[in-house]
Design an enzyme around this catalytic site. Sequence first.
Site, short mmCIF file in Angstrom:
data_model
loop_
_atom_site.label_atom_id
_atom_site.label_comp_id
_atom_site.label_asym_id
_atom_site.label_seq_id
_atom_site.Cartn_x
_atom_site.Cartn_y
_atom_site.Cartn_z
N ASN A 412 137.08 -61.47 28.34
CA ASN A 412 136.16 -62.78 27.69
C ASN A 412 136.35 -62.79 26.41
O ASN A 412 137.35 -64.21 26.33
CB ASN A 412 134.27 -62.06 27.90
N ASP A 413 136.44 -62.24 25.96
CA ASP A 413 137.15 -62.06 23.82
C ASP A 413 138.68 -62.90 24.21
O ASP A 413 138.79 -63.23 22.79
CB ASP A 413 136.19 -61.17 23.22
N VAL A 414 139.22 -61.26 24.77
CA VAL A 414 140.46 -62.04 24.22
C VAL A 414 140.98 -63.35 25.15
O VAL A 414 141.93 -63.68 24.90
CB VAL A 414 141.35 -61.05 25.36
N VAL A 415 140.45 -64.27 25.83
CA VAL A 415 141.04 -65.37 26.12
C VAL A 415 140.37 -66.64 25.97
O VAL A 415 140.23 -67.28 26.01
CB VAL A 415 140.96 -65.80 27.73
N ALA A 453 131.65 -58.98 22.23
CA ALA A 453 131.72 -59.70 20.78
C ALA A 453 130.47 -60.64 20.89
O ALA A 453 129.68 -60.85 19.98
CB ALA A 453 133.17 -60.65 20.24
#
Lengths: 486, 100
Positions: A412-415, A453
């Site tokens: 999720n957060d890494v994209v 996050a």
Amino acid sequence: MTVAYFRTMNDISQFSVGISVLEITYILASVLFILGLKMLSHPLTARRGNRLAAIGMIMAILATILFHRKEGEPIGNIGLIIAAIVIGTIIGWVIAKRVKMTAMPQLVSFFNGMGGAAAALISMMEFPHVSPELIAKSGMANGHVLAILLGLVIGTISWAGSMIAFGKLDGRIGDMRIKAMRYVNLTILAVIIGFVVFIMTRHVQASAELTPLIIILFVTAVVYGVLFVMPIGGADMPVVISLLNSFTGVAAAMGGFLYNNQAMLTGGILVGSAGTILTILMCKAMNRSLLNVIVGVFGGGGQAQTGVAGTVKEISVSDAAVLLSYSKKVVIVPGYGLAVAQAQHICHELDKLLEAKGVEVRYAIHPVAGRMPGHMNVLLAEADVPYEQLVESDEINPDLPNTDVVVVIGANDVVNPAAEDDPSSPIYGMPIVKARDAKNIIVMKRGMGKGYAAIENMLFFNDKTRMLFGDAKTTLQNLVNEVKAL
Amino acid sequence: MEGILEFFMANRGIIYMVILSVFLGIEVISHVPAILHTPLMSGANAIHGVVIIGAIIVMGHAETTGAMILGFLAVVLGTLNVVGGFVVTDRMLEMFKKKK
């Protein structure tokens, strides 16, 4: 303080063959620790490095049991010591071998806590035995007492903190985010320092008189360790573990001061400094500062994009299968969701099927994908995904516009494009896998929950994005069946 | 002031060692690639298990039952740190090897 340490170091009158063998072994062990760490930082030599360090450790342990002398006295209770080592070895070995690769971070945290606890116990047992001559000469304010107290405080904080980090990663303990916490923590820290000063300025005949104070100090340090880690978000646990790891190193070094033991000193300090640098490197990989992690600005819960509008579009498993089978280039972005679902094996099966159909499949590995930097590489390696297929995000980003489909699995957060677009976002500036540049995006997710996050992800509302809801393993299994049937 | 200087003189060997070790630790791992962060942390974790030496010393001179129990516990925990740390690191690195 003082002369005590240096004297033993140079005092030839204590010479004996056993002591020389012991000291030479410690030097060898220290060299092996250094070499081991050095080799651990290169992929090709890492495994040998770990084993070298282990050999150094075994040598140091054996030599201590055989040759150590304290005021001429050899090590006693040898039967019990060996029994304890056997018990520890069996438990440690079994846990280390059995635990799933996904649970690796909490396991490291657990073992780290054990080291911290051992350091704290040593201090607690040594405190009542500070030599009366030393106290008569320089009072409680001497280096020996300081080393004991610091070993106790740092070891205890490391133990308590590691147990909380373990609980958080294992999903047993939730986050506790209260802004006032940092003031509470600073207060407790001040109390601990004050207490150490208080103990060191007492006038007593024997340190044993102050034992109750030591217990209070221990309890305070436990409270601090717990409260220090509690407010820090689960996503930041790797950084915290790395930090606590270096704490334990320093606690071990305190034991080295205490016993004038060079192996403990070099081993401890080495881990203390290497651990600190590693902590900072991890923070850099996430584009955050250490202070920012500790104070815990993260995960405030999407300040900016209030009520992100837009609808998400779903895709059926069979449509997804068709889309993937007729693509030329597919990039899979794995996240922790893939790991918790234990779906890495079935994911590899999918990529093999697609490759057999002539599709080029690669994995985009974000530096902090998973729960620790490098964690995802370990997990995919476990599933036999060839190393060549794993590409770091910086390397794959320029090629994403030519990619037909990006499949985001449990990440999720890494994209999240907010890292590039939204300066008010807590993850702004973090390097991401630029999934939105691809021609099509398929996002596999359990539901519309936010990432670790806890911030909204605009990628899901993108026109090119199709959502595939469900458990990663089941969905991938269905997808594999569909692709096979095509 | 003199006290501080005396402290320094008496312990200069150890102070040297600590300072050099700090730099060594920084130097040794400052170029590590991100994929090795986890195994490296785990390996370093095992190395601070060297605290077990202190546990052995303290247990080796324990006389009262209370001290024996605590010492025994310290040795068990220290061993857990050492053995668990090295074995888990080896297991992680084993997987990296397989890919070739």
